[in-house]
Design an enzyme around this catalytic site. Sequence first.
Site, PDB file in Angstrom:
ATOM      1  N   ARG A   1       0.826  -1.207   0.000  1.00  0.00           N
ATOM      2  CA  ARG A   1       0.000   0.000   0.000  1.00  0.00           C
ATOM      3  C   ARG A   1       0.863   1.260   0.000  1.00  0.00           C
ATOM      4  O   ARG A   1       0.524   2.250  -0.651  1.00  0.00           O
ATOM      5  CB  ARG A   1      -0.942  -0.008   1.206  1.00  0.00           C
ATOM      6  CG  ARG A   1      -2.064  -1.024   1.074  1.00  0.00           C
ATOM      7  CD  ARG A   1      -3.038  -0.951   2.217  1.00  0.00           C
ATOM      8  NE  ARG A   1      -4.234  -1.728   1.942  1.00  0.00           N
ATOM      9  CZ  ARG A   1      -5.263  -1.824   2.781  1.00  0.00           C
ATOM     10  NH1 ARG A   1      -5.222  -1.180   3.944  1.00  0.00           N
ATOM     11  NH2 ARG A   1      -6.314  -2.549   2.464  1.00  0.00           N
TER      12      ARG A   1
ATOM     13  N   SER B   1      -8.441   0.102   8.681  1.00  0.00           N
ATOM     14  CA  SER B   1      -9.727  -0.571   8.446  1.00  0.00           C
ATOM     15  C   SER B   1     -10.234  -1.216   9.732  1.00  0.00           C
ATOM     16  O   SER B   1     -10.560  -2.403   9.777  1.00  0.00           O
ATOM     17  CB  SER B   1      -9.585  -1.602   7.322  1.00  0.00           C
ATOM     18  OG  SER B   1      -9.368  -0.972   6.084  1.00  0.00           O
ATOM     19  N   ALA B   2     -10.315  -0.399  10.781  1.00  0.00           N
ATOM     20  CA  ALA B   2     -10.741  -0.906  12.084  1.00  0.00           C
ATOM     21  C   ALA B   2     -12.193  -1.362  12.086  1.00  0.00           C
ATOM     22  O   ALA B   2     -12.603  -2.109  12.983  1.00  0.00           O
ATOM     23  CB  ALA B   2     -10.532   0.172  13.145  1.00  0.00           C
TER      24      ALA B   2
ATOM     25  N   CYS C   1     -15.532  17.661  -6.257  1.00  0.00           N
ATOM     26  CA  CYS C   1     -15.498  18.921  -5.521  1.00  0.00           C
ATOM     27  C   CYS C   1     -16.743  18.995  -4.653  1.00  0.00           C
ATOM     28  O   CYS C   1     -17.798  18.478  -5.014  1.00  0.00           O
ATOM     29  CB  CYS C   1     -15.385  20.133  -6.445  1.00  0.00           C
ATOM     30  SG  CYS C   1     -16.778  20.423  -7.523  1.00  0.00           S
TER      31      CYS C   1
END
Length: 559
Positions: free
Chosen positions: A203, A267-268, A412
């Site tokens: 990652r 990613s808890a 946006c």
Amino acid sequence: MREAFHKYRDIEIRAPRGTALNARSWLCEAPLRLLMNNLDPEVAENPKELVVYGGIGRAARNWECFDRIVECLKNLEEDETLLIQSGKPVGVFRTQRDAPRVLIANSNLVPHWATWEHFHELDARGLAMFGQMTAGSWIYIGSQGIVQGTFETFVEAGRQHYGGDLRGRWLLSAGLGGMGGAQPLAATLAGASALLVECQQSRIDFRLKTGYLDEQARDLDDALARIARYRGEGRAVSVGLCANAADILPELVRRGVRPDLVTDQTSAHDPLNGYLPRGWSWAEYRERAAREPAATVAAAKRSMAGHVRAMLAFHERGVPVFDYGNNIRQMARDEGVENAFDFPGFVPAYIRPLFCRGIGPFRWVALSGEAEDIYRTDARVKELIPDDPHLHRWLGMARERIRFQGLPARICWVGLGQRARLGLAFNEMVRRGELKAPVVIGRDHLDSGSVASPNRETEAMRDGSDAVSDWPLLNALLNTASGATWVSLHHGGGVGMGYSQHAGVAIVCDGTDEAAARIARVLHNDPASGVMRHADAGYPEAIACARERGLKLPMLGDA
């Protein structure tokens, strides 16, 4: 007898580009391309297993379902609607031309059974799929999709805590996955340096490759030395560290290190698949998760408890600390950290005033595959919203710093009134041939009126309605009635099973008069439902916005 299914296929998927149709209309071509774009190797975290982001957030239940969805979309008539049940195509029905071409329901469980344990049982039997938010609703655009929201959060934190100037300041956080990967770039765009802890080297490599992360440190001492140097020079540089946050944050507390902002995007929400227990390698984690899931979850949650205790220690020392929506506070509370919620979530701390005005993440994707189509729409946004220098600054930084992943796209944050104006303008650009092909407009499920998540978007609502999930259901129904191209209703995104329900929407600008009518309805009603939700909860900003925009809210009265 249930047919065999496969979650792994050694294949690379990329969305078609250009003007040649693979389906029978652009309204069917668009979801086809966006589904495939979600699995582009430049976009998805683990595309060969259909995982887009967020632990196990998938685009389709299995590869057999993916194949059949593609087949259905290619053959769908202009007055038919495809139904997707947790990543599986289950029916095609005759509806009408203004109805959605696809309706999606992912991961929804009856509340008593809405647990990870029950979900994993269903998943193992091929009966369910975790759709996260934009993974299973086919409108993920890579880390850009969350960059501006993260940028807005950091800017507002800087305004509240440091007089609007983050130069010489630094952020401590963890997690460089599909969502967390936006943090280093958002921090540097906001003017701060950042130390990002990530336990998977792959990652870190991906964020370095895409330009979201500036550099990697050898170890903690090296990381702190780099941060100290950049702070002293007044430079905003992001530094990655391959380590476990559950080890690093307690060590920083022990050393007396003082960051300027602390948050977390590991990613808890998914302890079985997304949070590495202390002392384990990633390979061991995956092996033990398959062999002994209950023990693995317990180990992950114990580590989260230590992680949150460290965040609380920073909070007690006066450092601004906030939860970034991954439910780590709840996991820690489950493990006995009774004061886990002493520091706030990011929405009540920094974002809710925007939601009160229907402002949220508005994104669009160029189906042509041409970057120039995005640049032309960027310019049109600036023309139509000339008096917002913050927005103009964002668009300039996005063009300079953000590399497209998959189909070119832009995000946006704009609100009620602005979204419909932009959508109609994009549709007119397609009609005039100023864009090479149609564009799709969508958004994150994290928006003003489309989510119920008591530990995230609807935390600490003014009237105590945090857990009322009628609102995302009404949002999905309203967008369906308004003529969106596809609509989705999910459970568990961001914070995990049992903790959220949320809805998504996408609409195609194909240059036709029919599209213009649908765009005007959808892109007004969608943010208006968010203003309605917050006005109903008693927020003065939302009540004022509703009156200013002439919304018909029967119970508003003279409040």
